[in-house]
Design an enzyme around this catalytic site. Structure first.
Site: not given
Length: 308
Positions: A32, A297
């Site tokens: 992303h 993450y």
């Protein structure tokens, strides 16, 4: 994979594999990568208050930041070449804490476990001249047949007409917990009030490189963009540990609030939208991929924070 050390090591391995497929882009997310962020307001309607004590799902308005994105890890890739889109929401809770929802226009994930996901990335890396090794992918699918449906969806996937007209799914299951301690399995859905609309891949190919960002900017210049936040209520027979599977479409869906996106930009590129950061009243499910996201993450965040 039990210890935090093992999860951290596997997270680094997964990020290395992503970089090996499309390259490393210093300062950007490893997935992303290309995105745009805005300020927003979430207005809960109280319909979730009997299911959870979470403060942002009661009746008071909550400020939020949203980030729309292309799913691809290459920030230079044209919008048309990344048909799947993402929507991340960070709710700013009254006590100074935060919680996040991460959703995409694809309703399920490629893998059931972190190990199978990393082996999938390695299969993609094993090709030459930017093409995947089909033999390696077939071998991988034979070992992990639960992922076949995702390949079928990707083959038929069309980009939405706008970031504001995509339907976004949380993929993972969570548990709402109420004051009595009752647990209800849920999956989030963000439904566009502008209506769902898609374009063909041929139409997308004719759009400018930054079409989605510019289209959203133009849309917000005249009015706010709204999404209905809904939850699909799972039954005991619905899997809460397998993000490669959708729940039956006949399951009850409850609207629990409205997300209103404003035209003012926000510093979303600096934020970490970790879906496992949860307030009292919401718990992670047994989904291994969901729990692994925190480690992946954090690894991606460390690398982009040091501009590597």
């Amino acid at each position: 994979m039990n210890s935090e050390y093992e999860k951290t090591q596997l997270a680094a391995e997964s990020v290395n594999a992503i970089e090996g497929i499309m390259g490393a882009f210093p300062g950007y997310r490893r997935a992303h990568a290309k995105g745009v962020s805005y300020k927003a307001v979430f207005t809960p309607n109280g319909q979730a208050s009997s299911l959870t004590t979470a403060p942002h799902l009661q009746t008071a308005q909550i400020p939020a930041i949203v980030r729309f994105s292309n799913v691809a890890p290459d920030p230079t890739l044209s919008d048309a070449l990344s048909p799947a889109k993402g929507l991340a929401v960070q709710f700013q809770l009254p006590n100074g804490e935060i919680t996040n929802i991460v959703a995409t226009t694809v309703p399920f994930f490629i893998s059931k476990t972190p190990e199978s996901f990393v082996s999938f990335l390695k299969a993609l890396r094993s090709g030459k001249n930017g093409r995947p090794n089909l033999r390696a992918l077939v071998k991988w699918l034979t070992k992990y047949p639960e992922s076949c449906s995702v390949f079928r969806i990707w083959k038929e996937l069309k980009p939405p007409l706008s970031f504001a007209q995509g339907r976004y799914h949380s993929i993972h299951a969570f548990y709402f917990v109420n004051q009595e301690g009752h647990r209800q399995a849920v999956k989030y859905i963000l439904e566009p009030e502008a209506g769902e609309a898609a374009m063909s891949n041929l139409e997308a190919a004719g759009k400018p490189e930054d079409y989605f960002e510019q289209e959203l900017e133009n849309r917000l210049a005249s009015d706010m963009v709204h999404f209905r936040l809904k939850v699909q209520l799972g039954k005991e027979t619905d899997p809460t540990d397998d993000p490669t599977k959708e729940w039956p479409k006949e399951r009850r869906v409850l609207m629990i609030g409205r997300l209103s996106i404003q035209k003012e930009r926000a510093a979303g590129e600096e934020l970490l939208f970790d879906p496992t950061v949860l307030p009292e009243g919401i718990k992670c499910s047994e989904d291994q991929i969901l729990q692994f996201r925190r480690f992946a993450y954090e690894e991606s965040y460390r690398r982009r924070s040091r501009n590597s």
